[in-house]
Scaffold this motif. Structure first.
Motif, PDB file in Angstrom:
ATOM      1  N   SER A  37      -0.873   7.807   8.494  1.00 13.41           N
ATOM      2  CA  SER A  37       0.294   7.738   8.108  1.00 13.41           C
ATOM      3  C   SER A  37       1.958   7.292   8.458  1.00 13.41           C
ATOM      4  N   LEU A  38       1.567   7.499   9.488  1.00 15.36           N
ATOM      5  CA  LEU A  38       3.227   6.735   9.789  1.00 15.36           C
ATOM      6  C   LEU A  38       2.221   5.273  10.347  1.00 15.36           C
ATOM      7  N   VAL A  39       0.954   4.940  10.863  1.00 11.94           N
ATOM      8  CA  VAL A  39       0.680   3.769  10.448  1.00 11.94           C
ATOM      9  C   VAL A  39       0.917   3.056   9.607  1.00 11.94           C
ATOM     10  N   SER A  40       0.821   4.000   8.413  1.00 14.12           N
ATOM     11  CA  SER A  40       0.838   2.932   6.918  1.00 14.12           C
ATOM     12  C   SER A  40       2.979   2.007   7.085  1.00 14.12           C
ATOM     13  N   ARG A  41       3.941   2.955   7.273  1.00 11.44           N
ATOM     14  CA  ARG A  41       4.506   2.664   7.565  1.00 11.44           C
ATOM     15  C   ARG A  41       5.300   0.646   7.839  1.00 11.44           C
ATOM     16  N   GLY A  94      11.479   4.959  18.142  1.00 10.04           N
ATOM     17  CA  GLY A  94      11.466   5.279  16.066  1.00 10.04           C
ATOM     18  C   GLY A  94       9.751   4.719  15.901  1.00 10.04           C
ATOM     19  N   ALA A  95       8.814   5.009  17.101  1.00 13.60           N
ATOM     20  CA  ALA A  95       7.761   4.578  16.809  1.00 13.60           C
ATOM     21  C   ALA A  95       7.426   2.946  16.125  1.00 13.60           C
ATOM     22  N   VAL A  96       8.098   1.779  16.355  1.00 16.93           N
ATOM     23  CA  VAL A  96       8.061   0.115  15.544  1.00 16.93           C
ATOM     24  C   VAL A  96       6.748   0.140  16.653  1.00 16.93           C
ATOM     25  N   THR A  97       6.534  -0.924  15.969  1.00 20.67           N
ATOM     26  CA  THR A  97       5.565  -2.008  16.412  1.00 20.67           C
ATOM     27  C   THR A  97       5.614  -3.230  17.019  1.00 20.67           C
ATOM     28  N   ASP A  98       6.856  -3.821  16.664  1.00 20.01           N
ATOM     29  CA  ASP A  98       7.675  -4.968  16.657  1.00 20.01           C
ATOM     30  C   ASP A  98       9.069  -5.111  17.998  1.00 20.01           C
ATOM     31  N   LEU A  99       8.777  -3.638  19.362  1.00 21.75           N
ATOM     32  CA  LEU A  99       9.662  -4.054  19.604  1.00 21.75           C
ATOM     33  C   LEU A  99      10.142  -4.873  20.581  1.00 21.75           C
ATOM     34  N   PRO A 100      11.033  -5.674  20.745  1.00 19.84           N
ATOM     35  CA  PRO A 100      11.439  -6.642  21.728  1.00 19.84           C
ATOM     36  C   PRO A 100      10.931  -6.694  22.631  1.00 19.84           C
ATOM     37  N   GLU A 101      10.489  -7.738  23.508  1.00 16.21           N
ATOM     38  CA  GLU A 101      10.923  -7.560  25.056  1.00 16.21           C
ATOM     39  C   GLU A 101      12.048  -7.133  25.734  1.00 16.21           C
ATOM     40  N   GLY A 130      10.132   2.144  -3.588  1.00 17.53           N
ATOM     41  CA  GLY A 130       8.919   3.177  -2.905  1.00 17.53           C
ATOM     42  C   GLY A 130       8.600   4.873  -3.582  1.00 17.53           C
ATOM     43  N   GLY A 131       8.527   5.515  -3.629  1.00 18.19           N
ATOM     44  CA  GLY A 131       7.913   6.381  -3.983  1.00 18.19           C
ATOM     45  C   GLY A 131       7.610   8.251  -2.859  1.00 18.19           C
ATOM     46  N   CYS A 132       7.802   7.526  -1.606  1.00 16.08           N
ATOM     47  CA  CYS A 132       6.191   8.888  -1.182  1.00 16.08           C
ATOM     48  C   CYS A 132       7.015   8.601   1.450  1.00 16.08           C
ATOM     49  N   ASP A 133       6.851   9.298   1.604  1.00 21.22           N
ATOM     50  CA  ASP A 133       7.785   8.844   2.734  1.00 21.22           C
ATOM     51  C   ASP A 133       7.858   8.125   3.099  1.00 21.22           C
ATOM     52  N   LYS A 134       6.497   7.464   3.730  1.00 22.81           N
ATOM     53  CA  LYS A 134       6.669   6.160   4.690  1.00 22.81           C
ATOM     54  C   LYS A 134       6.761   5.057   3.523  1.00 22.81           C
ATOM     55  N   ASN A 135       6.391   4.851   3.003  1.00 21.94           N
ATOM     56  CA  ASN A 135       6.816   3.134   2.250  1.00 21.94           C
ATOM     57  C   ASN A 135       8.110   3.198   1.915  1.00 21.94           C
ATOM     58  N   MET A 136       9.074   3.640   2.016  1.00 18.42           N
ATOM     59  CA  MET A 136      10.656   4.364   2.190  1.00 18.42           C
ATOM     60  C   MET A 136      10.769   3.068   3.192  1.00 18.42           C
ATOM     61  N   ILE A 192       0.608  -1.557  -0.206  1.00 17.50           N
ATOM     62  CA  ILE A 192      -0.057  -0.190  -0.111  1.00 17.50           C
ATOM     63  C   ILE A 192       0.766   0.839  -0.053  1.00 17.50           C
ATOM     64  N   THR A 193       0.049   2.658  -0.223  1.00 22.72           N
ATOM     65  CA  THR A 193       0.735   3.550  -0.210  1.00 22.72           C
ATOM     66  C   THR A 193      -0.372   4.566   0.641  1.00 22.72           C
ATOM     67  N   ILE A 194      -0.196   5.809   1.143  1.00 20.08           N
ATOM     68  CA  ILE A 194      -0.715   6.529   1.600  1.00 20.08           C
ATOM     69  C   ILE A 194      -0.254   7.591   0.873  1.00 20.08           C
ATOM     70  N   SER A 195      -1.279   8.824   1.208  1.00 15.86           N
ATOM     71  CA  SER A 195      -0.584  10.636   0.494  1.00 15.86           C
ATOM     72  C   SER A 195      -0.720  11.510   1.349  1.00 15.86           C
ATOM     73  N   ASP A 196       0.399  11.809   2.264  1.00  9.97           N
ATOM     74  CA  ASP A 196       0.285  12.887   2.878  1.00  9.97           C
ATOM     75  C   ASP A 196      -0.152  13.753   2.748  1.00  9.97           C
ATOM     76  N   GLY A 197       0.442  14.504   1.196  1.00 11.65           N
ATOM     77  CA  GLY A 197       0.173  15.584   0.994  1.00 11.65           C
ATOM     78  C   GLY A 197      -1.163  15.837   0.639  1.00 11.65           C
ATOM     79  N   ILE A 198      -1.994  15.060   0.311  1.00 10.83           N
ATOM     80  CA  ILE A 198      -3.861  14.825   0.274  1.00 10.83           C
ATOM     81  C   ILE A 198      -4.123  15.073   1.738  1.00 10.83           C
TER      82      ILE A 198
END
Length: 563
Positions: free
Chosen positions: A100-104, A555-562, A127-133, A84-90
Motif C-alpha cells: 500500500s504505502l509502497v504504491s505511493r 515521511g517514509a520517502v524513497t528519494d531522501l537526498p544524501e 486521484g481517488g484513494c489514500d496513497k494515490n493522492m 496504478i492504484t491499489i485498494s487498502d480496503g481489500i
C-alpha cells in the motif's frame, strides 16, 4: 513545408521543427489522435489513477476524459496516461497491504517518468484513494510544471448509514457474539453502494481536504460526491486551469510553500483527519523542498481545535459535509479568525484569501462543523508523542473520547495477523497494551495499516479498555487509543523491539509521552541481546523499498537526498 508556429507556453515539449528528426514522433502522435494544429499547442498530461480494483477509482477514466476535454477547449492538447492504484480496503489485514504505502512511491515515480519522458507542459492528476493522492502530488512536485490535482470524490453512504469501517467492525461484533453471520453479510453487501472513496474523514477525504487547503486543487474539489455533476465540472475546470497556470507561469513550487503546508495541517486538524496525513504531508513537503517536521504538527496543534463531528470518531459522513457546503465555509471561518495564511497562491492563480472572499458561512442549524468557541476538542487530536519508547517520535489520534491517559501491560506480537487472531479468540483483555512490531517501513516492509486489529478491538467492545501501539500505521478509519509510526522502528533496533510481555507502558496524550517503565540498565541488557531479523523480502519492489525508504518521521520517502 513551413515551420509550425510554436505556442510560447510550450516549455517542456520537444520543439516542433521540420525535418526527419521529428517525423517519427509526429507520426506516432498522429496515430493517437493528433492533427496538424495540435503539434503547436501546449501538451497537458492527464494522469489517471483509474482501476477496477477499487470503487475509489472505478469512475476516474470518465473524469480523465472530461479533464482532457477541458484542456482541449482552453487551447491545449490533452494526453491521458495511466498510473496504478491499489485498494487498502481489500488488502487490509493481509500480506498484500505491504504494497500500500509502497504504491505511493510507485505512483510518484510513474508520473515523473511519463511526464518527464513525453515532455508535457502541464499536468492534471486525478486521484481517488489514500496513497494515490499524495503520490500524485509528489510526482507533480518533482516535475514542477503547471499542475492541478483533482479528487475523484467521496462515496455515498451505504444502507443504514454504513461504510467500509462498518464491515470491519462487524467482524469484531460477530466474534463477540453480537452479530450473526447473516447480519454481517448484509452489512458487507450494502455498505459500499458505488464509486467513490471511503465515506468518513478517513485518509482519502483527509488528504483531499489537505490538498485543497494546500492550494493544489480547485476550490470545492475535496468535498464533492464521486458521482455528481459537480465533480464532472471540477474536472473540466481543472483542464482549463492548467492552461491559465501556463499563461501565468505558476508552478507547484510557487504554491506548495511552508505557509501552504501549515494551512493544510490546520484544516485537517479541524476536520479530525487521519494520522496518515502526518506521514503524507511530511513526505509531500520533503519532495517539494519544504522542511516540515513532526514538531510542526505539535506547534500548530496547540492553537487549532477539532471542530468536525465526522467519522470515525464522530457521527457524520463526508457526503453530509458536502451537502452543507464542504470545507470552503470552514476555511473562510479559519481565515477570518487569523488561523490560515491568506496570501498563499493557489491553482486558480489567485490567493487563498481571494478564493474565499465570497464564500458564505454554513447555514444555521447544521451540526457537523462546530463554531470556534464550541470545539469538540480545544487542541489537536493528532498527538506527536516522544519518550523512551519513541525517541524519534510517534503519532496518535486522540479525540478525547478515548481518554487522554492509558497505563497497561504489554502484550507483544511480531505481526498484525498474530495480534488479530488473539483479539478475536479472546486472549486480549482489558488493560492490555497491544504491541505490534516489525511492521514499519523497512521491517514490514511497507508499514501496513492496523485497521483489522483496531476494528476487531472496537467490535469486541474493548475500545476504551485496550491500547494498541505499533511501528506500523493506521487506517483513517481506525479509532480508539492507538499510537503508530513509532520510530525508530523495530527492524532498526528501536526500543519497541525490546518490549517484553508484561512490561508496563504509560501513554499520556496531554504531555505527549509514551514510556516503557523499564530501567535503562535493563533496556541496555535487552539491546545487547537483540539481533536484527533477516529481511522478509530480498527481491522485487518490496525489497527495493525496504532498502531505500526513510524513517516514518521523515515521511517514509524513497528519494531522501544524501545529508
Amino acid at each position: 513545408m513551413s515551420d509550425t508556429p510554436q505556442d510560447p507556453r510550450r516549455r517542456y515539449s520537444a520543439p516542433v521543427v521540420d525535418g526527419v528528426a521529428k517525423s517519427a514522433s509526429r507520426s506516432m502522435l498522429r496515430a493517437v489522435g493528433f492533427k496538424d494544429e495540435d503539434f503547436s499547442k501546449p501538451q497537458v498530461g492527464i494522469a489517471s489513477t483509474w482501476s477496477m480494483v477499487t470503487p475509489c477509482n472505478s469512475h476516474i477514466h470518465e473524469l480523465a476524459e472530461i479533464a482532457c476535454k477541458g484542456a482541449d477547449q482552453a487551447g491545449g492538447k490533452g494526453v491521458i496516461f495511466n498510473t496504478i492504484t491499489i485498494s487498502d480496503g481489500i488488502a487490509n489485514g493481509t500480506e498484500g497491504m505491504k504494497y500500500s504505502l509502497v504504491s505511493r512511491e510507485v505512483i510518484a515515480d510513474s508520473i515523473e517518468t511519463v511526464a518527464g519522458c513525453e515532455g508535457f507542459d502541464g499536468l492534471v492528476a486525478i486521484g481517488g484513494c489514500d496513497k494515490n493522492m499524495p503520490g500524485c502530488i509528489m510526482g507533480l512536485a518533482r516535475l514542477n510544471r503547471p499542475s492541478v490535482f483533482v479528487y475523484g470524490g467521496t462515496i455515498l453512504p451505504g444502507e443504514g448509514h454504513t461504510d467500509i469501517i462498518s464491515v470491519f467492525e462487524a467482524v469484531g461484533a460477530h466474534a463477540k457474539g453480537e452479530l450473526s453471520l447473516i447480519e454481517v453479510k448484509h452489512i458487507e453487501e450494502t455498505a459500499i453502494p458505488g464509486p467513490g472513496s471511503c465515506g468518513g474523514m478517513y485518509t482519502a477525504n483527509t488528504m483531499a481536504s489537505a490538498i485543497e487547503a494546500l492550494g493544489m486543487s480547485l476550490p470545492g474539489s475535496s468535498a464533492q460526491n464521486a458521482v455528481s455533476n459537480d465533480k464532472k465540472a471540477d474536472c473540466e475546470a481543472a483542464g482549463a486551469a492548467v492552461m491559465n497556470l501556463l499563461d501565468l507561469d505558476i508552478k507547484p513550487s510557487d504554491i506548495m510553500t511552508q505557509h501552504a503546508f501549515e494551512n493544510a495541517i490546520t484544516v485537517i486538524i479541524t476536520l479530525g483527519g487521519s494520522t496518515n496525513a502526518v506521514l503524507h504531508l511530511i513526505g509531500m513537503a520533503n519532495t517539494a523542498g519544504v522542511k516540515l517536521t513532526l514538531d510542526d504538527f505539535t506547534r500548530i496543534g496547540k492553537k487549532v481545535p477539532l471542530l468536525a463531528d465526522l467519522r470515525p470518531s464522530g457521527h457524520y459522513m463526508m457526503s453530509e459535509l458536502v451537502a452543507i457546503g464542504g470545507i470552503q465555509p470552514l476555511m473562510k471561518m479559519l481565515l477570518d479568525a487569523g488561523m490560515l495564511h491568506g496570501d498563499c497562491l493557489t491553482v486558480t492563480g489567485k490567493t487563498l484569501a481571494e478564493n474565499l472572499a465570497t464564500v458564505e458561512p454554513y447555514a444555521d442549524g447544521q451540526k457537523i462543523i462546530m463554531p470556534l468557541d464550541q470545539p469538540i476538542k480545544a487542541e489537536s487530536h493528532l498527538r506527536i508523542l516522544f519518550g523512551n519508547l519513541a525517541p524519534e517520535g510517534s503519532v496518535a489520534k486522540i479525540t478525547g473520547k478515548e481518554g487522554t491517559h492509558f497505563k497497561g501491560r504489554a502484550r507483544v506480537f511480531g505481526s498484525e495477523e498474530e495480534a488479530q487472531a488473539r483479539i478475536l479468540d479472546g486472549t486480549v483483555v482489558a488493560g492490555d497494551v497491544l504491541v505490534i512490531r516489525y511492521e514499519g517501513p523497512r521491517g514490514g516492509p511497507g508499514m501496513r495499516e492496523m485497521l483489522s486489529p483496531t476494528s476487531a478491538i472496537m467490535g469486541r467492545g474493548l475500545g476504551s479498555d485496550v491500547a494498541l501501539i505499533t511501528d506500523g500505521r493506521f487506517s483513517g478509519g481506525s479509532h480508539g487509543f492507538v499510537v503508530g509510526h513509532i520510530t525508530p522502528e523495530a527492524f532498526d533496533g528501536g526500543p519497541i523491539a525490546l518490549v517484553q510481555d508484561g512490561d508496563e507502558i504509560v501513554i499520556d496524550a496531554v504531555v505527549d509521552t509514551i514510556e516503557l517503565m523499564v530501567s535503562d540498565d535493563e533496556l541496555q541488557r535487552r539491546r545487547d541481546a537483540w539481533q536484527q531479523p533477516q529481511p522478509r523480502y530480498t527481491r522485487g519492489v518490496l525489497a527495493k523499498y525496504a532498502r531505500t525508504v526513510s524513517s516514518a518521521s521523515t515521511g517514509a520517502v524513497t528519494d531522501l537526498p544524501e545529508p
